[in-house]
Design an enzyme around this catalytic site. Structure first.
Site, PDB file in Angstrom:
ATOM      1  N   LYS A  75      18.349 -18.607  36.409  1.00  0.00           N
ATOM      2  CA  LYS A  75      19.642 -18.057  36.017  1.00  0.00           C
ATOM      3  C   LYS A  75      19.749 -17.777  34.517  1.00  0.00           C
ATOM      4  CE  LYS A  75      22.215 -17.691  39.038  1.00  0.00           C
ATOM      5  NZ  LYS A  75      22.375 -16.840  40.251  1.00  0.00           N
TER       6      LYS A  75
HETATM    7  N1  PMP Z   1      18.351 -22.115  43.620  1.00  0.00           N
HETATM    8  C1  PMP Z   1      19.065 -22.671  42.622  1.00  0.00           C
HETATM    9  C2  PMP Z   1      18.747 -24.080  42.217  1.00  0.00           C
HETATM   10  C3  PMP Z   1      20.099 -21.959  42.002  1.00  0.00           C
HETATM   11  O1  PMP Z   1      20.818 -22.540  41.018  1.00  0.00           O
HETATM   12  C4  PMP Z   1      20.389 -20.642  42.435  1.00  0.00           C
HETATM   13  C5  PMP Z   1      21.528 -19.894  41.795  1.00  0.00           C
HETATM   14  N2  PMP Z   1      22.791 -20.285  42.292  1.00  0.00           N
HETATM   15  C6  PMP Z   1      19.633 -20.096  43.490  1.00  0.00           C
HETATM   16  C7  PMP Z   1      18.613 -20.860  44.040  1.00  0.00           C
HETATM   17  C8  PMP Z   1      19.954 -18.744  44.088  1.00  0.00           C
HETATM   18  O2  PMP Z   1      19.872 -17.660  43.210  1.00  0.00           O
HETATM   19  P1  PMP Z   1      20.802 -16.400  43.377  1.00  0.00           P
HETATM   20  O3  PMP Z   1      22.159 -16.744  42.866  1.00  0.00           O
HETATM   21  O4  PMP Z   1      20.139 -15.340  42.529  1.00  0.00           O
HETATM   22  O5  PMP Z   1      20.855 -16.003  44.824  1.00  0.00           O
END
Ligand code: PMP
Length: 374
Positions: A75
């Protein structure tokens, strides 16, 4: 949220003047970094040498180790991109305040960018998210507001509603809104996907990723399908979440411990609730539903057997990838995103007592260093 478009649209092949893909490549690698923000992106893509083989898989499986980013997660990429775009279009002014509802990692990314650039940050986060994330956020100078995990997304107590209320109360505050911001998937289209294609010499037959906002999977999926329309895009979603599932009544009240993936609403970034012709959700060809126990056991295997110090949702993604890639032939290549680090979960799935308390590790079952099976 009147300052944002109601739909997250971004056209490919549009006029260069309006095409949002203005940053076609990841940032350059420098020997001397002018600041830590230059250490976001360009993460390693590493071959798994034991786990897929132990399950009889014939394909090659590579993992994109996003925990190598400066703030420790995938992120960081969207945090930097969303802040810089808000600076450029004047939404964010010097000394301004950033408020974000998040499961933690976007918060850490934004707080890191804010620490370097001098913004005030308020992070609104459900209670479920780990204390480790809170400690890092505090150290980065963020103010933290916790909300009940059980609050439905559109109830007044949810992390999204509380963030909106705070925005109204604080003059000049901005919500970047990762759930609707086009710069979320674009960050992955322009950097994560571009890096993977370069690292793989263009060959990606299947890509697997957990879905929270859906930014990672839709950004990767769009770019991979442009290069190879047959590339299979696999979304990973816990039982108890509606993202890979159409029936809301089936997920009502089902709790899961894995953090960062799965929601009780469809983020705009991921697409419409029901499939429509232009929906980003069509980017995902296949969904794999997952559970906590195999996720955490797989995360522990990734650490113990492959030396990858990843978080719980990484275990979920690799477990799902092993399911989805079961029948792929020799010579095919699967890429799986490992979103964050075990640093976020030291007192959770890394701890045998926590695992036993949650019935993820049977009493008397092995400690670290032994194979737990699934
Ligand atoms: N795994 C973790 C630990 C995350 O913090 C996130 C983001 N919320 C994701 C997966 C999923 O990513 P995205 O928001 O791009 O779908």
């Amino acid at each position: 949220r009147p300052d944002l478009p109601s739909k997250c649209t971004w056209q490919l092949g549009a006029d260069p003047a309006t095409n949002p893909h203005h940053r076609q490549c990841p940032r350059e690698r420098l020997n001397l970094s002018p600041d830590i923000l230059h250490e976001i992106g360009r993460t390693p893509l590493v071959r798994l040498n034991k786990i897929p083989q132990s399950l009889g898989l014939k394909c090659e499986m590579y993992v994109k180790c996003e925990y190598f980013n400066a703030g420790g997660s995938v992120k960081d990429r969207i945090a930097l991109r969303m802040v810089e775009e808000a600076e450029k279009d004047g939404r964010l002014k010097p000394g301004g305040t950033l408020i974000e509802p998040t499961s933690g990692n976007t918060g850490i990314g934004i707080a890191l960018v804010a620490a370097v650039k001098g913004y005030r940050t308020i992070i609104v986060m459900p209670e479920k998210m780990s204390n480790e994330k809170v400690a890092v956020l505090r150290a980065l100078g963020a103010e933290i507001v916790r909300t009940p995990t059980s609050a439905h997304w559109d109830s007044p107590e949810s992390h999204i509603s509380v963030a909106q209320r705070l925005k109204k109360e604080i003059p000049g505050a901005v919500i970047l809104d990762q759930y609707r911001n086009k710069d979320n998937p674009l960050a992955h289209y322009d950097t994560t996907a571009a890096e993977i294609l370069e690292q793989c010499g263009g060959q990606v037959d299947m890509a697997v990723g957990g879905t929270g906002t859906g930014g990672t999977i839709t950004g990767l999926g769009r770019r991979f399908k442009e290069v190879n329309p047959k590339c299979v895009i696999v979304g990973v979603d816990p039982h108890g979440s509606v993202l890979g599932h159409d029936k809301e009544e089936d997920v009502e009240g089902v709790f899961f411990e894995v953090e960062g993936i799965g929601y009780d609403f469809y983020p705009t970034v991921l697409g419409e609730k029901r499939l429509k012709d232009d929906s980003d959700r069509k980017i995902v060809d296949k969904w794999v539903k997952t559970r906590d126990k195999p996720s955490f056991l797989m995360a522990r295997r990734l650490i113990r057997e492959e030396g990858l110090l990843c978080g719980g949702s990484s275990g979920t993604a690799v477990w799902a990838a092993c399911e989805a890639a079961r029948d792929l032939p020799e010579g095919s290549r699967v890429v799986v995103v490992l979103p964050d680090s075990v640093r976020n979960y030291m007192t959770k799935f890394l701890d045998d007592e926590w695992m036993k308390d949650h019935q993820f590790l049977d009493v008397g079952e092995a400690k670290h260093g032994t194979w737990w099976g699934q």
